[in-house]
Write an enzyme that holds these catalytic residues in place. Structure first.
Site, PDB file in Angstrom:
ATOM      1  N   ILE A  43      16.712   2.176   4.837  1.00  0.00           N
ATOM      2  CA  ILE A  43      16.740   2.166   6.040  1.00  0.00           C
ATOM      3  C   ILE A  43      16.365   4.273   6.241  1.00  0.00           C
ATOM      4  CG2 ILE A  43      18.444   2.469   7.732  1.00  0.00           C
ATOM      5  CD1 ILE A  43      20.818   1.209   5.502  1.00  0.00           C
ATOM      6  N   CYS A  53      17.003   5.101   0.360  1.00  0.00           N
ATOM      7  CA  CYS A  53      16.443   4.046  -0.071  1.00  0.00           C
ATOM      8  C   CYS A  53      17.387   2.223  -0.594  1.00  0.00           C
ATOM      9  CB  CYS A  53      15.927   4.622  -2.084  1.00  0.00           C
ATOM     10  SG  CYS A  53      14.800   5.635  -2.149  1.00  0.00           S
ATOM     11  N   GLU A  55      17.907   1.837  -3.320  1.00  0.00           N
ATOM     12  CA  GLU A  55      19.407   1.153  -4.654  1.00  0.00           C
ATOM     13  C   GLU A  55      19.908   2.167  -4.005  1.00  0.00           C
ATOM     14  OE1 GLU A  55      15.778   2.351  -4.360  1.00  0.00           O
ATOM     15  OE2 GLU A  55      14.970   1.711  -6.122  1.00  0.00           O
ATOM     16  N   CYS A  91      13.001   5.466  -7.445  1.00  0.00           N
ATOM     17  CA  CYS A  91      12.097   6.928  -7.198  1.00  0.00           C
ATOM     18  C   CYS A  91      13.313   7.632  -8.127  1.00  0.00           C
ATOM     19  CB  CYS A  91      12.184   7.816  -5.976  1.00  0.00           C
ATOM     20  SG  CYS A  91      13.637   7.819  -5.110  1.00  0.00           S
TER      21      CYS A  91
HETATM   22  N1  THU Z   1      12.346   3.261  -1.462  1.00  0.00           N
HETATM   23  C1  THU Z   1      13.226   2.400  -1.810  1.00  0.00           C
HETATM   24  O1  THU Z   1      14.237   1.898  -1.139  1.00  0.00           O
HETATM   25  N2  THU Z   1      13.335   2.715  -3.055  1.00  0.00           N
HETATM   26  C2  THU Z   1      12.607   3.247  -3.994  1.00  0.00           C
HETATM   27  O2  THU Z   1      12.812   2.840  -5.140  1.00  0.00           O
HETATM   28  C3  THU Z   1      11.140   3.357  -3.725  1.00  0.00           C
HETATM   29  C4  THU Z   1      10.825   3.567  -1.982  1.00  0.00           C
HETATM   30  C5  THU Z   1      11.491   3.612   0.113  1.00  0.00           C
HETATM   31  C6  THU Z   1      12.240   4.969   0.226  1.00  0.00           C
HETATM   32  C7  THU Z   1      10.944   4.332   1.886  1.00  0.00           C
HETATM   33  O3  THU Z   1      11.579   3.958   3.429  1.00  0.00           O
HETATM   34  C8  THU Z   1      10.107   3.839   1.415  1.00  0.00           C
HETATM   35  O4  THU Z   1      10.189   2.780   0.588  1.00  0.00           O
HETATM   36  C9  THU Z   1       8.529   4.613   0.894  1.00  0.00           C
HETATM   37  O5  THU Z   1       9.143   5.688   0.233  1.00  0.00           O
END
Ligand code: THU
Length: 141
Positions: A43, A53, A55, A91
């Site tokens: 979001i 993120c 997760e 991440c």
């Molecule tokens: N993102 C995630 O949802 N999970 C991760 O572990 C890596 C990154 C999202 C954050 C952002 O909205 C997009 O991916 C690009 O970084």
């Protein structure tokens, strides 16, 4: 719950991704030890740093519903609406959140689809982690 079913849940959750800035859509499905599953998507926010993120969305949903024992998480992510062509690894911030609630045997599955996935232990992807044990001990590395 089988991995295939959990991957399907993550792919479904990915459809709800709110990612107008990056166009990178992520879905997650978190399985509790009692069999309950929680999904999440990323979001984003115009101010960027409030972005959450997929997760962490799944973890925070689960913890806010009283769950604290977790077995596995599936993560699927990639640009656009089509099926992910690459594996999306979690991440560092999300790994740290996993480390708060899970032990080293917690399984992190990164998937492209129901047939292509890789499985890791949290301890493999977050070595030398900082966690609650360190805060409670006088021992030093
Ligand atoms: N993102 C995630 O949802 N999970 C991760 O572990 C890596 C990154 C999202 C954050 C952002 O909205 C997009 O991916 C690009 O970084």
């Amino acid at each position: 719950m089988e991995n295939k079913e959990l991957i399907e849940l993550a792919l479904e959750a990915r459809k709800n991704s709110y990612s107008p800035y990056s166009g990178f859509k992520v879905g997650a499905a978190l399985l509790c030890k009692n069999g309950r599953a929680f999904t999440g998507c990323n979001i984003e926010n115009a101010s960027f740093s409030p972005t959450c993120c997929a997760e962490r969305t799944a973890f925070f949903k689960a913890v806010s519903e009283g769950e604290k024992e977790f077995d596995r998480i599936v993560i699927v992510g990639g640009k656009g609406d089509s099926e992910p062509s690459e594996f999306c690894t979690p991440c560092g911030v999300c790994r740290q959140v996993m480390n708060e609630f899970c032990n080293e045997d917690f399984i992190v599955i990164i998937a492209k689809n129901q047939n292509e996935f890789r499985e890791y232990k949290l301890s493999e992807i977050l070595p030398l982690s900082f966690g609650k044990k360190i805060l409670n001990t006088k021992e030093r590395l």
